[in-house]
Scaffold this motif. Sequence first.
Motif, PDB file in Angstrom:
ATOM      1  N   TRP A   1      12.989 -20.565 -49.963  1.00  0.00           N
ATOM      2  CA  TRP A   1      11.757 -21.168 -50.486  1.00  0.00           C
ATOM      3  C   TRP A   1      10.803 -20.051 -50.871  1.00  0.00           C
ATOM      4  O   TRP A   1      10.684 -19.041 -50.183  1.00  0.00           O
TER       5      TRP A   1
ATOM      6  N   THR B   1      16.753 -18.517 -44.030  1.00  0.00           N
ATOM      7  CA  THR B   1      17.102 -19.708 -44.804  1.00  0.00           C
ATOM      8  C   THR B   1      18.475 -20.209 -44.373  1.00  0.00           C
ATOM      9  O   THR B   1      19.433 -19.439 -44.306  1.00  0.00           O
TER      10      THR B   1
ATOM     11  N   HIS C   1      16.588 -25.515 -44.040  1.00  0.00           N
ATOM     12  CA  HIS C   1      15.297 -24.941 -43.663  1.00  0.00           C
ATOM     13  C   HIS C   1      15.143 -23.569 -44.296  1.00  0.00           C
ATOM     14  O   HIS C   1      16.131 -22.870 -44.584  1.00  0.00           O
ATOM     15  N   SER C   2      13.900 -23.164 -44.509  1.00  0.00           N
ATOM     16  CA  SER C   2      13.594 -21.849 -45.048  1.00  0.00           C
ATOM     17  C   SER C   2      12.178 -21.475 -44.628  1.00  0.00           C
ATOM     18  O   SER C   2      11.257 -22.272 -44.797  1.00  0.00           O
TER      19      SER C   2
ATOM     20  N   LYS D   1      10.333 -23.967 -42.493  1.00  0.00           N
ATOM     21  CA  LYS D   1      10.033 -25.264 -43.089  1.00  0.00           C
ATOM     22  C   LYS D   1      11.307 -26.051 -43.360  1.00  0.00           C
ATOM     23  O   LYS D   1      12.325 -25.476 -43.766  1.00  0.00           O
TER      24      LYS D   1
ATOM     25  N   VAL E   1      13.411 -28.009 -45.799  1.00  0.00           N
ATOM     26  CA  VAL E   1      13.403 -27.931 -47.264  1.00  0.00           C
ATOM     27  C   VAL E   1      14.558 -28.720 -47.861  1.00  0.00           C
ATOM     28  O   VAL E   1      15.526 -29.075 -47.179  1.00  0.00           O
TER      29      VAL E   1
ATOM     30  N   PRO F   1       9.655 -27.514 -49.943  1.00  0.00           N
ATOM     31  CA  PRO F   1       9.461 -28.060 -48.596  1.00  0.00           C
ATOM     32  C   PRO F   1       9.281 -29.571 -48.635  1.00  0.00           C
ATOM     33  O   PRO F   1       8.797 -30.134 -49.618  1.00  0.00           O
TER      34      PRO F   1
ATOM     35  N   ASP G   1       7.221 -31.157 -46.730  1.00  0.00           N
ATOM     36  CA  ASP G   1       5.787 -31.361 -46.582  1.00  0.00           C
ATOM     37  C   ASP G   1       5.090 -30.115 -47.106  1.00  0.00           C
ATOM     38  O   ASP G   1       5.234 -29.028 -46.534  1.00  0.00           O
TER      39      ASP G   1
ATOM     40  N   GLY H   1       5.872 -30.177 -41.474  1.00  0.00           N
ATOM     41  CA  GLY H   1       7.209 -29.893 -41.973  1.00  0.00           C
ATOM     42  C   GLY H   1       7.908 -28.757 -41.276  1.00  0.00           C
ATOM     43  O   GLY H   1       8.938 -28.283 -41.749  1.00  0.00           O
ATOM     44  N   THR H   2       7.363 -28.281 -40.153  1.00  0.00           N
ATOM     45  CA  THR H   2       8.021 -27.214 -39.421  1.00  0.00           C
ATOM     46  C   THR H   2       9.263 -27.776 -38.731  1.00  0.00           C
ATOM     47  O   THR H   2       9.169 -28.698 -37.929  1.00  0.00           O
TER      48      THR H   2
ATOM     49  N   THR I   1      13.717 -28.532 -39.470  1.00  0.00           N
ATOM     50  CA  THR I   1      14.870 -28.433 -40.366  1.00  0.00           C
ATOM     51  C   THR I   1      15.305 -29.814 -40.832  1.00  0.00           C
ATOM     52  O   THR I   1      15.182 -30.798 -40.097  1.00  0.00           O
TER      53      THR I   1
ATOM     54  N   SER J   1      11.836 -32.010 -36.315  1.00  0.00           N
ATOM     55  CA  SER J   1      10.546 -31.348 -36.519  1.00  0.00           C
ATOM     56  C   SER J   1       9.930 -31.001 -35.177  1.00  0.00           C
ATOM     57  O   SER J   1      10.098 -31.720 -34.187  1.00  0.00           O
TER      58      SER J   1
END
Length: 364
Positions: free
Chosen positions: A79, A87, A102-103, A106, A108, A117, A119, A124-125, A127, A142
């Motif tokens: 991202w 990532t 995830h990246s 976040k 993604v 993402p 969010d 959005g933290t 995967t 999350s």
Amino acid sequence: MSGSPAHSAGRVGAVALLAVALAASPSHAASIEKIASVVVRGGFSIDLAGNGSAAVFQTNAGEALLWTQSGGLSPLPAWSGTGTGFTGVQGISGDGSTAVGHSKSKAVLWQNGVAAPLDAGAGGTGTALAASGDGSVIVGSSIDAGHGPAIRYTQSTGIVGLGADGPAYDVSADGSVVVGSDHFQAFRWTQADGLLTLPVLPPTLFSVGRADAVSSNGTFVVGGSKGQAFRWTEVGGILGLGVLSSDSAKIPGTDSSEAFDVSADGSIVVGKTGAVDPESGLPFTDGGFVWTPSGGMQRPAQFLAGFGIDLTGWELREVWGVSDDGTKILGTGVDQSGAAVWLATIPEPGTGALVTVGLAGLAL
């Protein structure tokens, strides 16, 4: 009388039926191909699209890769936003259009080679672990306050917690059924009924259970319960699929299995097998399995050899995915040149019966 008009007509009909069956059946093309020469991290870092046209996997070297039938291998970029963290790709939609993962910490999604993402704000933290048939519904995990570990996302609703204390691992094609882990037990969530904890198998050495996958139509749920792979339906309840004995050194009685994917009609379930090491006391994976109602649990080599596939030079290990129609099976292993991600093609379940009928007719 072999020369009677009735018998001749029946023979012609049988020949016609056999011709149609052979034309419709890919049995003559059953095969295995190597789609990547990489070591895959495994777990929830490899997935096959429901239509069998694409796959994603995370390598031990940290690469997030997309494979498509038309374009081969390509990397999935990080991202472009700010943040820390590597990532990783985790899943792919049924139609192969949307990869998720995830990246930079976040959750993604990737579409057309671009990461975005779920969010765009402070949330959005976590995967993303799986996507629906067209990629419009995404589920995962999350760590944001208020979301809860298990999440479901759509563009209109944003990220919504499902009320489970573990991840959501998979989602049906229409997005209405989600499965995962809640308090170390398998759960099934639906829009109509909310969160349902699934029953467990009789106790063995292991106590952890989870639902790893749901069929595209939402009917079949598969995963692991008390150290054994299971298949669950609302009508039939939970069914233990068994274990395979490990040839490696192990603590006696610790053979285990876990299911990772299931075809749309529930007739093919795939996963991994293992046991507990006598020295470390830790579980290990020693291979994979393919389960069918008629054949039970088999090693992938045994199952694929039954279709006449030449496996010379192959060592097939874990099995991670099966297409909705049951004709594509994704796994990892080793061939003569090293580590490999393999994709096998087999006839659609039930096609062989038509050929059998045709051959029986010719014998009359």
